[in-house]
Design an enzyme around this catalytic site. Structure first.
Site, PDB file in Angstrom:
ATOM      1  N   ASP A   1      96.177  15.450  71.666  1.00  0.00           N
ATOM      2  CA  ASP A   1      97.018  15.706  72.832  1.00  0.00           C
ATOM      3  C   ASP A   1      98.210  14.741  72.753  1.00  0.00           C
ATOM      4  OD1 ASP A   1      95.704  13.310  73.544  1.00  0.00           O
ATOM      5  OD2 ASP A   1      95.926  13.754  75.674  1.00  0.00           O
TER       6      ASP A   1
ATOM      7  N   ASP B   1      92.361  12.164  75.815  1.00  0.00           N
ATOM      8  CA  ASP B   1      91.962  11.185  76.833  1.00  0.00           C
ATOM      9  C   ASP B   1      91.786  11.793  78.222  1.00  0.00           C
ATOM     10  OD1 ASP B   1      94.543  11.774  77.427  1.00  0.00           O
ATOM     11  OD2 ASP B   1      95.294   9.724  77.466  1.00  0.00           O
TER      12      ASP B   1
ATOM     13  N   ASP C   1      90.875  17.885  77.746  1.00  0.00           N
ATOM     14  CA  ASP C   1      90.611  17.807  76.302  1.00  0.00           C
ATOM     15  C   ASP C   1      89.120  17.930  75.988  1.00  0.00           C
ATOM     16  OD1 ASP C   1      93.356  17.193  75.725  1.00  0.00           O
ATOM     17  OD2 ASP C   1      92.980  15.142  76.378  1.00  0.00           O
TER      18      ASP C   1
END
Length: 339
Positions: free
Chosen positions: A28, A323, A327
């Site tokens: 990400d 994080d 995700d």
């Protein structure tokens, strides 16, 4: 023990072997490849651009227009920053001489910008209590709140520009000007947040149909989240080791491209691919897209899983790093999940 000395915590020892044979890392963006220290730099509304000085979460800075410091806040900018404070869950406070945030860094950056302009988030929230809320969801890409302002109930809305704009009553000319401004700031690597409101609402709670249309566009706030220098170094090391790095983000494609180029992920001639472009692809087309594209933007959590699976189907060993809660499904599905 050797991994621990390198600050890596391993839950299962075989994960080390998987990590060593990784061929693709999907990551990400916000907070992983970038600092997650949002700073609002620009407010754009009614064709006017306002610039904010200062960086970080300390509300130290000034608002400028055409290079000159603003001595008086225009009513339209005051209204925009009021929405930014009230349609917001973050808190910024001074603790032991350090400005800290509680909540989402993007929302915190909006509060800091409003405080730089002389607004008090504490006073506004005390004087205009929240009556109802539609929380932000990664699918809907907007947040809406209901407040009493000047004796009337107002719905305030913020979110991804395309989501907000489709709910506003705008002429073709206005829409074109807004889209041109958005593209300009996105090319500079800025994240763009749009704001709107609906005044004098009779309801005491927000009905879904009340935020589907006829809102009044309030403006844009544009912020930067600089890339981590250590992430740039890590990407170079991965490339030398023959590992492909792909960035998967919920940001606007133009913003994602700008950050991707800064990080060295996007070669010349390659562009970012939007999540909506993945919908409807055949299994083979999805696999080709997953292999040939390094930056994916405006993706939903399910797109992340699809991309991981598409790479695995091509016999790649996929590591996923992230994080945030969005995700988590892809972290679980990847050959190795790195939090």
């Amino acid at each position: 023990q050797r991994m621990a000395k390198r600050n890596a915590l391993i839950r299962h020892l075989p994960a080390v072997e998987t990590l060593g044979s990784t061929t693709v890392i999907c990551s990400d963006k916000t907070g992983t490849l970038t600092r997650n220290e949002m700073t609002v730099q620009v407010a754009w509304l009614a064709g006017q651009e306002y610039r904010f000085s200062g960086i970080g979460y300390a509300p130290d800075g000034e608002v400028e227009r055409d290079g000159a410091r603003l001595t008086e806040l225009p009513a339209t900018l005051h209204d925009l920053l009021t929405i930014a404070i009230l349609c917001n869950d973050a808190v910024v406070r001074l603790e032991l001489g350090i400005w800290t945030i509680t909540g989402d860094p993007t929302e915190a950056a909006l509060i800091v910008a409003a405080e730089k302009a002389g607004l008090s988030s504490e006073n506004l929230r005390n004087n205009h209590a929240r009556l109802d809320v539609i929380p932000f969801e990664s699918d809907s890409k907007f947040m809406a709140t209901l407040h009493t302002i000047d004796g009337q109930n107002h719905i305030l809305l913020k979110g991804a520009p395309e989501t907000v704009l489709e709910r506003c009553a705008l002429s073709e000319g206005e829409l074109r000007r807004i889209n041109d401004a958005m593209a300009t700031y996105a090319r500079q690597g800025m994240r763009v947040i749009a704001f709107a409101e609906k005044k004098n609402v009779a309801a005491e709670q927000i009905e879904p149909e009340s935020v589907r249309g006829d809102l009044q566009f309030a403006g844009l706030l544009c912020m930067i989240d600089p890339p981590r220098t250590e992430a740039m170094d890590a990407i170079r090391v991965c490339h030398r080791a023959g590992i492909t790095v792909k960035m998967i983000t919920g940001d606007h494609p133009v913003t994602a491209e700008a950050i991707g180029r800064q990080l060295g992920l996007l070669p010349q001639g390659q562009s970012a691919m939007a999540g909506r472009d993945l919908d409807g692809l055949s299994e083979k087309q999805l696999q080709d897209a997953a292999l040939s594209t390094n930056v994916f933007a405006r993706v939903a959590p399910e797109h992340k899983i699809q991309l991981v699976q598409a790479l695995q189907a091509q016999h790649h060993v996929v590591a996923m790093t992230g994080d945030g809660v969005n995700d988590a499904p892809a972290l679980k599905r990847a050959d190795i999940g790195i939090a």
